[in-house]
Design an enzyme around this catalytic site. Structure first.
Site, PDB file in Angstrom:
ATOM      1  CG  ASN A   9      -1.870   1.360   1.488  1.00 21.98           C
ATOM      2  OD1 ASN A   9      -1.935   1.988   0.388  1.00 21.98           O
ATOM      3  ND2 ASN A   9      -2.249   1.450   2.603  1.00 21.98           N
ATOM      4  CE  LYS A  11      -0.040   3.050   4.983  1.00 20.08           C
ATOM      5  NZ  LYS A  11       0.360   3.326   6.405  1.00 20.08           N
ATOM      6  CG  HIS A  96      -5.501   1.656   5.841  1.00 20.82           C
ATOM      7  ND1 HIS A  96      -5.235   2.608   6.828  1.00 20.82           N
ATOM      8  CD2 HIS A  96      -4.464   0.646   5.474  1.00 20.82           C
ATOM      9  CE1 HIS A  96      -3.686   2.322   6.905  1.00 20.82           C
ATOM     10  NE2 HIS A  96      -3.639   1.040   6.373  1.00 20.82           N
ATOM     11  CD  GLU A  98      -2.566   5.327   7.196  1.00 18.39           C
ATOM     12  OE1 GLU A  98      -2.725   5.268   5.886  1.00 18.39           O
ATOM     13  OE2 GLU A  98      -1.558   4.731   7.692  1.00 18.39           O
ATOM     14  CD  GLU A 165      -3.119  -2.847   7.752  1.00 15.62           C
ATOM     15  OE1 GLU A 165      -1.995  -3.104   7.201  1.00 15.62           O
ATOM     16  OE2 GLU A 165      -3.664  -1.982   7.488  1.00 15.62           O
ATOM     17  N   GLY A 171       3.034   1.721  10.774  1.00 17.96           N
ATOM     18  CA  GLY A 171       4.007   2.867  10.628  1.00 17.96           C
ATOM     19  C   GLY A 171       4.780   3.094  11.808  1.00 17.96           C
ATOM     20  CB  SER A 204       6.179  -2.488  11.661  1.00 17.63           C
ATOM     21  OG  SER A 204       5.803  -1.038  11.940  1.00 17.63           O
TER      22      SER A 204
HETATM   23  P1  PGA Z   1       3.306  -0.160   7.666  1.00 16.16           P
HETATM   24  O1  PGA Z   1       1.699   0.257   7.170  1.00 16.16           O
HETATM   25  O2  PGA Z   1       3.611  -1.186   6.892  1.00 16.16           O
HETATM   26  O3  PGA Z   1       3.758   1.186   7.108  1.00 16.16           O
HETATM   27  O4  PGA Z   1       3.164  -0.345   9.099  1.00 16.16           O
HETATM   28  C1  PGA Z   1       1.002  -0.950   6.962  1.00 16.16           C
HETATM   29  C2  PGA Z   1      -0.504  -0.415   6.494  1.00 16.16           C
HETATM   30  O5  PGA Z   1      -0.820   0.587   6.709  1.00 16.16           O
HETATM   31  O6  PGA Z   1      -1.162  -1.088   5.834  1.00 16.16           O
END
Ligand code: PGA
Length: 246
Positions: A9, A11, A96, A98, A165, A171, A204
């Site tokens: 992803n 983003k 997601h 976010e 997740e 992140g 991560s």
């Molecule tokens: P990350 O994000 O691998 O940067 O932790 C995962 C995600 O948001 O799907």
């Protein structure tokens, strides 16, 4: 056997030019993949067309980072399934954390998006996961169960990917331990009620922990954010190797 889905992803990263350069670097590093896995990249909407052209002829598939539930209409800023299908999009990320957090997306809206995706022939990658404080309060299972029950209502589990997740691992560099991630993925499988549903772990994920994660029996793939931005790192993730049990 369940086919693993390794998804990146991006983003809000990558222009069209950057997406083309990524594809040119990524495909030779990826090489031929074993048939037990599928690789998917989710660029921002504006780079879908460029990336789709750059990946043509390869086995890498394209996901969108969201989809609206209506095909057309007065929805400023949104994008619909027919618009995505025109560019060869096969998967779409919904729910997601976010958009759940920044745009207050609800489980009901997420369910509508996922239903529309399936009706249009796309596979939703439906994300669920608890926050730090929910985990500390011992509420992780209850929160995820609600997201699964409401988000998956009426969906066909054979045309679906669920991504577990934990928000505190996204992140942050803090990966959920492989065994704990596996435990939650196993619980989710039971709540979905379909043994062969594809369940990813996300948060991560990187080259250093992919082999351990993929060795877990209930983890059928990963959803990768930051580490998918580097073609060499993501190619290594896609080329994960699970040690053969003695
Ligand atoms: P990350 O994000 O691998 O940067 O932790 C995962 C995600 O948001 O799907």
């Amino acid at each position: 056997m369940r086919q693993a889905v390794i998804a990146g992803n991006w983003k809000m990263h990558m222009t069209c030019a950057e997406a083309r350069a990524y594809a040119a670097a990524f495909l030779p590093l990826l090489g031929e993949l074993p048939g037990d896995r599928e690789v998917v990249l989710a660029p921002p909407f504006t780079a879908i067309s460029a990336l789709s052209e750059a990946l043509a002829g390869s086995a890498v598939r394209i996901a969108s980072q969201n989809v609206h539930w209506d095909d057309v209409g007065a929805y400023t800023g949104m994008i619909s399934a027919p618009m995505l299908l025109e560019h060869g999009v096969s998967h779409t990320i919904v729910g997601h954390s976010e958009p759940r957090k920044y745009y207050s997306e609800t489980d009901e809206q997420i369910n509508l998006r996922a239903r529309t995706a399936q009706k249009s022939g796309m596979i939703p990658i439906l994300c669920v996961g608890e926050s730090d404080s929910q985990r500390e309060a011992g509420e992780a299972e209850r929160v995820i169960r609600r997201q699964v029950d409401q988000g998956l209502e009426g969906l066909d589990p054979t045309q679906l990917v669920v991504a577990y997740e934990p928000i505190w691992a996204i992140g942050t560099g803090k990966t959920c331990g492989a065994e704990e991630a596996n435990r939650l993925c196993g619980l989710i499988r039971g709540w979905v009620g379909y043994d062969d549903v594809i369940i990813q772990y996300g948060g991560s994920v990187k080259a250093e922990n992919i082999d351990l994660l993929m060795a877990q029996p209930d983890i059928d793939g990963v959803l990768v954010g930051g580490a998918s931005l580097d073609p060499a790192g993501f190619a290594r993730i896609a080329r994960y190797q699970v040690p053969v049990a003695a």
